[in-house]
Write an enzyme that holds these catalytic residues in place. Structure first.
Site, PDB file in Angstrom:
ATOM      1  N   LYS A 163      37.585  32.704  46.659  1.00 24.26           N
ATOM      2  CA  LYS A 163      36.719  33.828  46.316  1.00 24.26           C
ATOM      3  C   LYS A 163      35.267  33.448  46.612  1.00 24.26           C
ATOM      4  O   LYS A 163      34.847  32.314  46.367  1.00 24.26           O
ATOM      5  CB  LYS A 163      36.881  34.171  44.835  1.00 24.26           C
ATOM      6  CG  LYS A 163      36.198  35.474  44.420  1.00 24.26           C
ATOM      7  CD  LYS A 163      36.503  35.804  42.954  1.00 24.26           C
ATOM      8  CE  LYS A 163      35.878  37.122  42.523  1.00 24.26           C
ATOM      9  NZ  LYS A 163      36.144  37.428  41.096  1.00 24.26           N
ATOM     10  N   SER A 181      37.713  42.083  40.127  1.00 24.89           N
ATOM     11  CA  SER A 181      36.862  41.846  41.263  1.00 24.89           C
ATOM     12  C   SER A 181      37.441  40.911  42.320  1.00 24.89           C
ATOM     13  O   SER A 181      36.974  40.900  43.448  1.00 24.89           O
ATOM     14  CB  SER A 181      35.535  41.263  40.780  1.00 24.89           C
ATOM     15  OG  SER A 181      35.739  39.982  40.215  1.00 24.89           O
ATOM     16  N   SER A 222      39.522  39.990  36.200  1.00 23.87           N
ATOM     17  CA  SER A 222      39.292  39.991  37.645  1.00 23.87           C
ATOM     18  C   SER A 222      40.297  39.197  38.467  1.00 23.87           C
ATOM     19  O   SER A 222      40.303  39.295  39.687  1.00 23.87           O
ATOM     20  CB  SER A 222      37.882  39.475  37.957  1.00 23.87           C
ATOM     21  OG  SER A 222      36.940  40.497  37.738  1.00 23.87           O
TER      22      SER A 222
END
Lengths: 495, 473
Positions: free
Chosen positions: A80, A155, A179
């Site tokens: 990420k 996210s 997330s």
């Protein structure tokens, strides 16, 4: 597409050990998948093709020379883009950090590098991890590989989408209020939010420091436990990382759930939860019962307060954490500012997207003189209450079972204009962060349209091994296959 | 007019702790390094970097608290003070808000008008910010070497009433911090700096007037000048019917005046909240015991010893203990000579004169001072000679005794010789002699001076005085 990229980490590791496959071949196969699909999916912000291939060849040589390699070595991962990678762009999907390359590696990256893991690239996300759909990316929205018209969740949408679309063998995400778990559920993969303090936050660009945890997103439960083995552990550079011995998270994986008590909190099945989701979770509960677990009904009466408390605490911390992005030392700087104040205002106005600005303003308000007691302090009190209620529940049971989200993945653009509606979607995941608990998200059912439904298993602090054990028992007895939307393969678009 | 007013002063002192590394990372704290050579992702506040508290900072701050009679919190926390400034890379300073490490302390000070107790509200730990460097060609640059340098902030009660009290307090505080070994307090390096909160009110009033805060004063003389100027400015305003505005002011050493920086309306809301990256600070009973035991004798204790063992006055003793190097000098001299009062006098009148700058070092060895005191005490030299020799040996390793011997500086106490000198003086100076006879006894000083000059400054002034009086009566 190549079969290689559909394999689990354990399968790849076995083929590597048997020298039936090389790391270079595996890496190449993943890079091909990215080239074929990511034009549509949008899971990646950066792809380190050359570096990944070089590393793979290096690892192949080491293995050829007879060196005994750890299980993750030579297997390609996606990271990420809010986790710092030395000398490699780390943007948090924000214009503010477009082009920013940190001079150091996050602790989790150091750990993966020590194990000779291969970093394929950096994954798309909601800007600064704020959002539930991965639409709030400065670069482009991420699409759900199961249905490209739908959001992948957020996210860590890029992380979940990359794993679901076979664009990475596994991925690291971060979870502040769901997330990791919610995109894992929307994309039909396995995501773990570890106990707060299990994985070092050093090098994770902070959203809400007291809630953030890095965790793995994988194709299956065993893979997830393997990756957590690699990244968990005390880090002297992170005061909030816990100094304890983390055992092998795969141990006891096959011991089943017989005799375990699993609680269903009734508040998680209230109005607003889609009937398909409710049915999916209740079916999972029955499945656990059939496997020998006892199901009890409990109440988490503080659930309704957890969400507002979460948005106060996370926004307050974010407003302070994101203040350093001021255009002075790195990141976006506005041109033509006449004073230092103007430079701050212009750089931040131009560099941040609207959701980030909304959170900064919410948090700034909550911490302001005269409002602190009514908002921030109150939210901390709620936090204590929620954690206390979880503790009480865990005196009666071993695990809590709930939906991850009230609905399956929805359409891109559907909720983007209604932040409050979007925030409501986090109601089942945020209490876990508020209380610092571990929770596993794994697929448990499929909608009539073929979209994944995810269940959330919550445990006591540091009981990740039990979560994996239960998840594994379900996965082995109730395998669910999700297709990849054919529309994501575009032959004329590449990276 | 000023006599009708009372000045009320409280201080906030920032003191740099002398740890080798910074408060939240292992970067060195050395002064004067090339810009941006002593920083890392943590002190530069790079995205993702996290602070880890250097435990030595807690120890030093607690010791400072113990040495100033504070209550030590068994559990305290660190908070973020949020504000934007280019020298603050995280856009927040890690400080302590509502649970400081130390609270409710005090110090006793001694001024010309007696002893007084000054309350210390709190002492907390915090990180320093960086430094802005203005370059004509390149514009404003940031040097982050200072970012994360450990500080304690010491806040006093508004108990001070004059510049003299402020000076006495700061000297005492600085001495204690140096004695305790937590800071070198070098003012020219910014290791000890002070904000002054000042208000005035009519004498006898019980409510405080509106205060102003004068920021960042880094020398005793600036502090005194700023207090004197600001008190007068506020009194003048009240006298002319203008209200004093609550504001932050800065002192300009060039003009000796204070100038408005920002008013309360424009003050920042710092949005303090507990730093979620840092665990609460626990101070256990064992830590307290160990740390307390490691604190050396403090100024007050030494002062009491000097008064009782060496018979010097409390005021003189207070002055001597105000600098640890001076107190050490005094004690080592006292081990070498029994003339301790003379040592004290030499130190107060002569040594301190050479220590105007608070960072200056004592330019004498104990042997040198003790030797002079011994010669003075036994009458071998007079005070004038002692002063002259001191001047010569400052900063050298010269032996005063050798100088006195080689140059024949011994005091002349030979009565016959001095009688002759006195006779000459009286003949050559009839006017002061007559003045004395007609009752102006002060005139004798002029005659003593003349006689001293005739002995090249070596005459025994006491004997000369006696001989003169005898002749004139």
């Amino acid at each position: 597409m190549s079969e290689i990229t559909t394999l689990a980490i354990t399968e790849l590791a076995e083929l590597l050990r048997a020298k039936e496959l090389s790391s270079a071949e595996i890496t190449k196969a993943y890079l091909d998948e990215i080239k074929a699909k990511d034009g549509i999916i949008g899971a990646y912000i950066s792809v380190f093709e050359e570096a990944a291939l070089l590393k793979a060849e290096e690892i192949d040589k080491m293995r050829a020379s007879g060196v005994d390699m750890p299980v993750l070595s030579g297997i390609p991962a996606g990271i990420k883009d809010n986790i710092c990678t030395k000398g490699m762009k780390t943007t948090c999907a924000s214009k503010m950090l477009d082009g920013f390359a940190p001079p150091y590696d996050a602790t989790v990256i150091e750990k993966l590098k020590q194990l000779d893991a291969i970093v394929l690239g950096k994954l798309n996300m909601d800007e600064f991890a704020m959002g539930s759909t991965s639409e709030n990316s400065y670069y482009r929205p991420v699409r759900n590989p199961r249905c490209v018209d739908s959001v992948p969740g957020g996210s860590s949408g890029g992380s979940a989408a990359a794993v679901a679309a076979n664009e990475a063998a596994y991925a690291l995400g971060s979870d502040t209020g769901g997330s990791i778990r919610q995109p894992a559920a929307f994309c039909g993969v396995v995501g773990m939010k570890p106990t707060y303090g299990t994985v070092s936050r050093y090098g994770l660009v902070a959203f809400a420091s007291s809630l953030d945890q890095i965790g793995p997103i994988t194709k299956n439960v065993r893979d997830n436990a393997l990756v957590l083995n690699a990244i968990a552990g005390h880090d002297p550079r992170d005061t909030t990382s816990v100094n304890r011995h983390f055992g092998d998270f795969t141990s006891g994986l096959e011991e089943g759930v017989r005799g375990l008590k699993i609680a269903l909190p009734r508040e998680f099945f209230a109005d607003g939860v889609s009937s398909e989701v409710k049915a999916g979770i209740l079916a999972a509960a029955s499945a656990f019962e059939e496997l020998g677990a006892g199901i009890i009904e409990v109440s988490l009466s503080t659930l309704e307060y957890a969400l507002p408390a979460y948005y106060v605490i996370s926004s307050a911390e974010a407003s302070s954490n994101l203040a350093r992005f001021d255009g002075i030392r790195y990141g976006h700087r506005a041109v033509n500012s006449d004073s230092i104040e103007e430079l701050y205002i212009n750089s931040r106005s131009e560099g941040f997207g609207s959701e980030v600005k909304r959170r900064i303003m919410l948090g700034t308000f909550a911490l302001s003189a005269g409002y602190y007691d009514a908002y921030y302090k109150k939210a901390l009190q709620v936090r204590t209450l929620v954690a206390g209620e979880f503790n009480a529940i865990f005196e009666k049971c071993d695990l809590i079972l709930s939906p991850v989200a009230p609905t399956p993945a929805y359409k891109i653009g559907e909720k983007v204009s209604d932040p409050l509606e979007m925030y409501m979607g986090d109601a089942f995941t945020v209490p876990v962060n508020i209380a610092g608990l571990p929770a596993l998200s794994l697929p448990c059912a499929k909608t009539t349209e073929g979209l994944p439904i995810g269940m959330q298993l919550i445990a006591k602090p540091f009981d990740e091994a039990l979560l994996y054990r239960a998840g594994y028992a379900f996965e082995q007895t109730h395998p669910i296959r999700f297709d990849i939307d054919r529309r994501c393969v575009s032959h004329d678009r590449g990276i | 007019m000023t006599g009708e007013y009372e000045v009320v002063i409280g201080l906030e002192i920032h003191c740099e702790l002398k740890t080798k590394t910074k408060i939240f990372c292992s970067c060195p704290t050395d002064f004067g390094a090339e810009p941006n050579t002593q920083c890392c992702p943590v002190c530069m506040g790079l995205p993702g970097a996290l602070p880890v508290l250097n435990r030595l900072i807690v120890e030093y701050a607690v010791k400072a608290g113990l040495a100033t009679n504070c209550t030590i919190a068994s559990r305290s926390k660190q908070d973020r003070k949020n504000y934007f400034y280019p020298d603050l890379p995280k856009a927040y300073q890690i400080s302590q808000y509502d649970l400081p490490l130390c609270e409710h302390g005090y110090l006793n000070i001694e001024t010309g008008s007696g002893a007084k107790r000054i309350g210390i509200t709190r002492i907390h730990i915090e990180e320093d910010a960086g430094k802005l460097v203005h370059d004509d060609r390149l514009g404003t640059l940031v040097d982050m070497n200072r970012c994360g340098v450990p500080l304690i902030e010491i806040v006093t009660e508004p108990d001070l009433r004059s510049a003299e009290e402020v000076r006495a307090f700061l000297q005492k505080l600085r001495a204690i911090l140096i004695y305790t070994g937590v800071s070198d307090c070098k003012m020219n390096k910014g290791e000890f700096r002070c904000d002054v909160n000042l208000s005035v009110r009519k004498k006898g009033e019980s409510t405080l007037g509106v205060r102003t805060e004068i920021k960042n004063l880094n020398s005793f003389s600036f502090i005194i000048s700023a207090i004197e100027y600001e008190s007068k400015r506020q009194i003048d305003m009240l006298e002319s019917g203008d209200p004093v505005i609550q504001e932050t002011r800065r002192f300009d050493p060039a003009t000796g005046k204070t100038y408005s920086m920002r008013t309360k309306e424009n003050a920042d809301d710092y949005r303090y909240f507990p730093d979620p990256d840092l665990a609460p600070i626990e101070v256990t009973g064992d830590m307290l015991r160990d740390w307390r035991a490691s604190i050396p004798k403090l100024p007050d204790e030494r002062k009491a010893e000097y008064v009782s063992q060496y018979g010097i006055t409390a005021y003189d003793a207070e002055m001597i203990v105000s600098r640890i190097e001076v107190a050490d000098l005094f004690e080592r001299c006292a081990a070498l000579t029994t003339h301790t009062k003379i040592v004290a006098n030499l130190i107060i009148t002569e040594v301190f004169r050479l220590l105007e700058n608070d960072d200056a070092e004592v330019p004498f060895s104990p042997e040198q001072i003790a030797s002079l005191a011994e010669m003075l005490g036994t009458g071998r030299i007079n005070t004038g000679t002692a002063k002259q020799v001191l001047k010569e040996i400052a900063g050298t390793e010269l032996d005063p005794e050798t100088i006195v011997k080689e140059r024949g500086l011994e005091q002349v106490s030979d009565i016959a010789l001095l009688e002759k000198v006195v006779q000459e003086v009286l003949e050559e100076n009839p006017k002061p002699a007559n003045d004395y006879r007609s009752g102006k006894t002060a005139a004798i000083q002029a005659l003593i001076g003349k006689a001293m000059a005739k002995t090249n400054g070596r005459g025994n002034a006491v004997i000369i005085g006696q001989l003169l009086k005898k002749q004139l009566s």
